[in-house]
Design a protein around this motif. Sequence first.
Motif, PDB file in Angstrom:
ATOM      1  N   LEU A   1       0.783  -1.342   0.009  1.00  0.00           N
ATOM      2  CA  LEU A   1      -0.107  -0.078   0.210  1.00  0.00           C
ATOM      3  C   LEU A   1       0.669   1.369   0.072  1.00  0.00           C
ATOM      4  CD1 LEU A   1      -2.759  -1.138   2.499  1.00  0.00           C
ATOM      5  CD2 LEU A   1      -3.175  -0.589  -0.116  1.00  0.00           C
ATOM      6  N   GLY A   2       2.172   1.072   0.031  1.00  0.00           N
ATOM      7  CA  GLY A   2       2.973   2.180  -0.126  1.00  0.00           C
ATOM      8  C   GLY A   2       3.209   3.106   1.295  1.00  0.00           C
ATOM      9  N   ALA A   3       3.162   2.329   2.307  1.00  0.00           N
ATOM     10  CA  ALA A   3       3.171   3.036   3.730  1.00  0.00           C
ATOM     11  C   ALA A   3       4.566   2.893   4.338  1.00  0.00           C
ATOM     12  CB  ALA A   3       2.274   2.677   4.616  1.00  0.00           C
ATOM     13  N   GLN A   4       4.940   3.927   4.939  1.00  0.00           N
ATOM     14  CA  GLN A   4       6.342   3.779   5.590  1.00  0.00           C
ATOM     15  C   GLN A   4       5.951   3.521   7.121  1.00  0.00           C
ATOM     16  OE1 GLN A   4       9.297   4.319   4.770  1.00  0.00           O
ATOM     17  NE2 GLN A   4       8.781   4.589   2.604  1.00  0.00           N
ATOM     18  N   VAL A   5       6.496   2.406   7.580  1.00  0.00           N
ATOM     19  CA  VAL A   5       6.048   2.097   8.922  1.00  0.00           C
ATOM     20  C   VAL A   5       7.256   1.281   9.573  1.00  0.00           C
ATOM     21  CG1 VAL A   5       4.695   0.606  10.527  1.00  0.00           C
ATOM     22  CG2 VAL A   5       3.545   1.629   8.621  1.00  0.00           C
ATOM     23  N   ASP A   6       7.614   1.367  10.519  1.00  0.00           N
ATOM     24  CA  ASP A   6       8.835   1.059  11.243  1.00  0.00           C
ATOM     25  C   ASP A   6       8.299  -0.201  12.215  1.00  0.00           C
ATOM     26  OD1 ASP A   6      11.398   0.448  12.676  1.00  0.00           O
ATOM     27  OD2 ASP A   6      10.856   2.010  14.051  1.00  0.00           O
ATOM     28  N   PHE A   7       8.597  -1.284  11.862  1.00  0.00           N
ATOM     29  CA  PHE A   7       8.044  -2.393  12.502  1.00  0.00           C
ATOM     30  C   PHE A   7       9.129  -3.084  13.493  1.00  0.00           C
ATOM     31  CE2 PHE A   7       5.399  -2.642   8.563  1.00  0.00           C
ATOM     32  CZ  PHE A   7       4.136  -2.723   9.007  1.00  0.00           C
ATOM     33  N   ARG A   8       8.640  -3.463  14.596  1.00  0.00           N
ATOM     34  CA  ARG A   8       9.359  -4.002  15.794  1.00  0.00           C
ATOM     35  C   ARG A   8       8.731  -5.316  16.336  1.00  0.00           C
ATOM     36  NH1 ARG A   8      12.526   0.464  18.111  1.00  0.00           N
ATOM     37  NH2 ARG A   8      13.074   1.711  16.167  1.00  0.00           N
ATOM     38  N   HIS A   9       9.713  -6.386  16.540  1.00  0.00           N
ATOM     39  CA  HIS A   9       9.184  -7.550  16.918  1.00  0.00           C
ATOM     40  C   HIS A   9       9.548  -7.747  18.620  1.00  0.00           C
ATOM     41  CE1 HIS A   9       9.874 -12.094  17.141  1.00  0.00           C
ATOM     42  NE2 HIS A   9       8.419 -11.732  17.225  1.00  0.00           N
ATOM     43  N   GLY A  10       8.326  -8.006  19.400  1.00  0.00           N
ATOM     44  CA  GLY A  10       8.575  -7.851  20.831  1.00  0.00           C
ATOM     45  C   GLY A  10       7.345  -7.814  21.394  1.00  0.00           C
ATOM     46  N   SER A  11       7.307  -7.661  22.981  1.00  0.00           N
ATOM     47  CA  SER A  11       6.211  -7.649  23.684  1.00  0.00           C
ATOM     48  C   SER A  11       6.165  -5.902  24.008  1.00  0.00           C
ATOM     49  CB  SER A  11       6.257  -8.318  25.087  1.00  0.00           C
ATOM     50  OG  SER A  11       5.083  -8.223  25.642  1.00  0.00           O
ATOM     51  N   TRP A  12       4.861  -5.465  23.676  1.00  0.00           N
ATOM     52  CA  TRP A  12       4.470  -4.028  23.985  1.00  0.00           C
ATOM     53  C   TRP A  12       5.431  -3.114  23.798  1.00  0.00           C
ATOM     54  CZ3 TRP A  12       0.027  -5.449  22.462  1.00  0.00           C
ATOM     55  CH2 TRP A  12      -0.592  -6.304  23.244  1.00  0.00           C
ATOM     56  N   PHE A  13       5.930  -2.555  24.782  1.00  0.00           N
ATOM     57  CA  PHE A  13       6.975  -1.439  24.696  1.00  0.00           C
ATOM     58  C   PHE A  13       8.424  -2.009  24.473  1.00  0.00           C
ATOM     59  CE2 PHE A  13       3.491   0.064  27.253  1.00  0.00           C
ATOM     60  CZ  PHE A  13       2.860   1.336  26.253  1.00  0.00           C
ATOM     61  N   ASP A  14       8.507  -3.176  24.827  1.00  0.00           N
ATOM     62  CA  ASP A  14      10.158  -3.673  24.877  1.00  0.00           C
ATOM     63  C   ASP A  14      10.898  -3.590  23.632  1.00  0.00           C
ATOM     64  OD1 ASP A  14       9.166  -4.822  27.255  1.00  0.00           O
ATOM     65  OD2 ASP A  14       9.382  -7.018  26.683  1.00  0.00           O
ATOM     66  N   PRO A  15      10.475  -3.511  22.673  1.00  0.00           N
ATOM     67  CA  PRO A  15      11.365  -3.618  21.449  1.00  0.00           C
ATOM     68  C   PRO A  15      11.471  -2.002  21.063  1.00  0.00           C
ATOM     69  CG  PRO A  15       9.121  -4.108  20.559  1.00  0.00           C
ATOM     70  CD  PRO A  15       9.059  -4.097  22.240  1.00  0.00           C
ATOM     71  N   LEU A  16      10.957  -0.954  21.602  1.00  0.00           N
ATOM     72  CA  LEU A  16      11.026   0.295  21.450  1.00  0.00           C
ATOM     73  C   LEU A  16      12.510   0.964  22.003  1.00  0.00           C
ATOM     74  CD1 LEU A  16       7.295   1.524  22.321  1.00  0.00           C
ATOM     75  CD2 LEU A  16       8.443   1.096  19.788  1.00  0.00           C
TER      76      LEU A  16
END
Length: 273
Positions: free
Chosen positions: A151-166
């Motif tokens: 769909l041409g969207a820029q999204v930064d994907f993170r793998h993990g639980s809730w706030f942990d991968p930030l």
Amino acid sequence: MTIEQALRRHPLPRLESRMLLMHAWPGLSHATIVGYPERELAEDIAMVFDALAARRLAGEPMAYLLGVREFYGRDFAVSPAVLIPRPETEHLIEQALSRLDAAQPARVVDLGTGSGIIAVTLALQAPQWRVSAVDLSAEALEVASGNAAALGAQVDFRHGSWFDPLAPDDRFELIVSNPPYIERGDRHLGEGDLRFEPRGALTDEVDGLACLREIAAGAPARLLPAGWLMVEHGYDQGAAVRGLFCAAGLLQVETIRDLAGQDRITIGQKRAD
Ligand SMILES: C[S@@+](CC[C@H](N)C(=O)[O-])C[C@H]1O[C@@H](n2cnc3c(N)ncnc32)[C@H](O)[C@@H]1O
């Protein structure tokens, strides 16, 4: 076998059987089905159609059989690794777009992104926003990143639980989430489409509020001043979620009802200073 004979072989609602036949026969239009029911089906197409119809009769959701579900006017790919997008979730999009200025830069995170409908839709509706998305399921993240690319969207994907991968210093103007909120043992888990959806997307295996509790408790440390937390929840969880938001120190706490008049979304804002 003709189109008409093929459709009559399975006791499915007419629209569903037509959609499955169009899926089995790429290029076949609804107009052809209606206008030329005497057209012959190739044998391999008839076999694919029969297999799809049998799966539908066994209860498999249409969205998984077709591999797609519409959300906020766009088609999203879905697989059994992700929750099937629900129309109620569009209320989260509307709240986000009505509380934050889409023309101004903002940092947004979607917790439990599943197929990516929330993150991708916000990134497309508000291209100035920097959108991140988290999920515990690597399979779901594959579906979500495929949708973002398609769909041409820029999204930064993170793998993990809730706030942990930030990152430790990541802070947001908006935290949005549609987490698992069905309590363990709820009879609905054994009924309808839910039987086929990932259990980890539906239930927290506790009281239905465990994920909402964790997200509400963690949000203030991750929100910028005046930032918003918005969550979707069950129709009978509005009061409990407002309690969680107030306990976390959020202000302007409010529950919004869906089109059926049921409590569906709770929002709250961090203090401005
Ligand atoms: C109800 S589904 C919502 C999916 C999508 N956002 C939507 O609205 O259709 C909940 C999602 O949360 C994810 N999830 C469950 N526990 C999680 C956790 N601890 N951390 C991050 N994501 C989690 C599930 O894998 C699932 O994709």
